[in-house]
Design an enzyme around this catalytic site. Structure first.
Site, short mmCIF file in Angstrom:
data_model
loop_
_atom_site.label_atom_id
_atom_site.label_comp_id
_atom_site.label_asym_id
_atom_site.label_seq_id
_atom_site.Cartn_x
_atom_site.Cartn_y
_atom_site.Cartn_z
N ASP A 206 4.24 7.49 3.13
CA ASP A 206 2.97 7.58 2.41
C ASP A 206 3.28 7.89 0.95
O ASP A 206 3.38 9.04 0.54
CB ASP A 206 2.06 8.64 3.03
CG ASP A 206 0.62 8.45 2.55
OD1 ASP A 206 0.37 7.51 1.77
OD2 ASP A 206 -0.25 9.23 2.96
N ALA A 207 3.49 6.82 0.20
CA ALA A 207 4.04 6.94 -1.15
C ALA A 207 3.10 6.40 -2.21
O ALA A 207 3.20 6.75 -3.38
CB ALA A 207 5.37 6.18 -1.20
N LYS A 208 2.18 5.52 -1.80
CA LYS A 208 1.19 4.93 -2.72
C LYS A 208 1.83 4.40 -3.99
O LYS A 208 1.37 4.66 -5.08
CB LYS A 208 0.07 5.93 -2.97
CG LYS A 208 -0.59 6.38 -1.65
CD LYS A 208 -1.89 7.11 -1.81
CE LYS A 208 -2.60 7.32 -0.49
NZ LYS A 208 -1.98 8.30 0.41
N ARG A 209 2.91 3.62 -3.82
CA ARG A 209 3.59 3.04 -4.96
C ARG A 209 2.92 1.74 -5.40
O ARG A 209 1.98 1.27 -4.75
CB ARG A 209 5.07 2.78 -4.62
CG ARG A 209 5.84 4.03 -4.22
CD ARG A 209 5.90 5.05 -5.35
NE ARG A 209 6.92 6.06 -5.11
CZ ARG A 209 6.69 7.29 -4.62
NH1 ARG A 209 5.47 7.66 -4.31
NH2 ARG A 209 7.68 8.14 -4.46
N ASP B 3 -3.11 10.25 -5.48
CA ASP B 3 -3.37 10.45 -4.06
C ASP B 3 -4.52 11.45 -3.92
O ASP B 3 -5.06 11.92 -4.91
CB ASP B 3 -2.08 10.97 -3.39
CG ASP B 3 -1.99 10.58 -1.92
OD1 ASP B 3 -2.99 10.77 -1.20
OD2 ASP B 3 -0.94 10.10 -1.50
#
Lengths: 272, 272
Positions: free
Chosen positions: A91-94, B96
């Protein structure tokens, strides 16, 4: 792991639970702090206790990066420890320009050997595509997130076609990658919309955060979100991993994971 | 570093160049690969050679994460090595839910002591605000990026107010943080639009990637993008740090940085 294997795993275990490994030194039981690597020790015990009751683990990168190189090592050890038949989500949202996204893909898919990574869509197709070049690896693209700020930009309606931004993201992205490599993040707090969101992407898996601490409704999500291959990975982090702050934390986590999975078993029988 | 200090630095050095530290083991001179920490050794020599000709350094996190814990250590050493009067940017494009963004902020502002971080706006206000709680630290929010995919979502026009998504991001975000803590990413490849983009945020600094390898026009960006406090940090990475792949790489980088900065000096005199 491909879609068929993931669905087989869900059928076999009768659960679509993803356990979020948001491991925070301020929240784990105090007795672990004297361990050489408290974060890994906590994760290890959580994994031992819960792996029979879930199909995926989702470490939240922020929790590991906040600890510097040591955090990165704890993450690496955790990934190596997770049983190979369980799906893993970074869960890095890159998301960045092409050559940079390629490097992130290498970091998460090759260096750490994650099955999937969450990606933010703001920079468009060429920021997402480099992640789609790896066989049996997945992009989980942010669509309609679980937080309040989701309303700020994701709900903007387009003058050209009347679609909301998250709808446009979901529709466009389907031409970038197949149902075997692309999932969407859809917050459980959007349960009232999940029926219409499912229509936008009937066959894709959704990663659904927001039950547990964030208050989303598991039955609604399951009833309106499930497709023929289940199509749901529902994440719970804090409610499971911090079910107890004492020495019994792993057993408490197991009980919570079992409880959620028993509920999921009912919904699998009812709605699949 | 606050806005006044940044502007003073620009006036003193007569440049608004940011050097991108996109340090890639496949591209650095071969003779460095036998060093204990080739990435840090390369950065150290680049910093020694260029620090008089720039006001900021921008490590691109992907390049460090791709190397695992070792990369994180190289990054930490690089941050410690950069002279304290130079502005530092974590090009991380994070964002996030609130508690997670708080941890990213800690990782980059406290653990690594960056002055600023690039943030993706897709998840809205509560994903950005945790980064704005640190004194003299900056959020650099993606607005109109330099890549082709920028057109996919950033240009969508809102039915409600006719604004494009990047315009909406820029206007909304101004209520979240002051001109002393919020900058915007505006790609140099959008030079034809930079005059109108400047009108949306007259006093904010813009971080402008995309000159050099990506082909943006420095004079156009400067002419139409500059405000009374300069308001520009223009990034160049590959064109400077990989000016030579031989043993003279640091001197070659110095020459490139000097060349760009001499051009910037002209524009500061002409347009400021």
């Amino acid at each position: 792991m491909n879609r068929k294997q993931l669905f087989d795993l869900i059928k076999q275990k009768q659960t679509y639970l993803c356990v979020g490994l948001d491991t925070d030194l301020d929240k784990i039981p105090k007795h672990l702090l004297s361990e050489k690597d408290p974060v890994f020790e906590f994760n290890k015990q959580i994994i031992d206790a819960t792996h029979q009751h879930c199909v995926a683990y989702k470490p939240n990168l922020a929790f590991y990066e906040a600890l510097g190189p040591k955090g990165w090592e704890s993450l690496q050890k955790t990934l190596e420890y997770i049983p190979k038949d369980i799906f893993t989500i970074a869960d890095a949202k890159r998301g960045d320009i092409g050559n940079t996204s390629s490097l992130y893909a290498k970091a998460f898919f090759e260096q750490l050997n994650f099955d999937s990574i969450t990606v933010a869509p703001y920079m468009g197709e060429d920021s997402v595509k480099p992640f789609l070049k790896f066989k049996d690896k997945w992009v989980i693209l942010l669509a309609h997130t679980s937080n309040i700020g989701a309303a700020d930009f994701q709900l903007i309606e387009s003058k050209a076609n009347g679609r909301r931004l998250y709808e446009e993201v979901m529709l466009r992205a389907q031409s970038w990658g197949s149902t075997d490599q692309l999932m969407f993040v859809v917050g459980a707090t959007q349960a009232d919309k999940i029926e219409s969101i499912r229509k936008l992407a009937p066959e894709h898996f959704f990663l659904v955060p927001g039950i547990g601490a964030q208050g989303g409704d598991l039955e609604l999500v399951s009833k309106f979100g499930m497709n023929e291959q289940c199509g749901l990975l529902v994440n719970s982090a804090r409610a499971i991993i911090y079910a107890s702050a004492e020495k019994d934390f792993a057993q408490a986590a197991k009980r919570e994971a079992e409880k959620v999975s028993e509920e999921m078993k009912i919904y699998l029988n009812k709605y699949l």
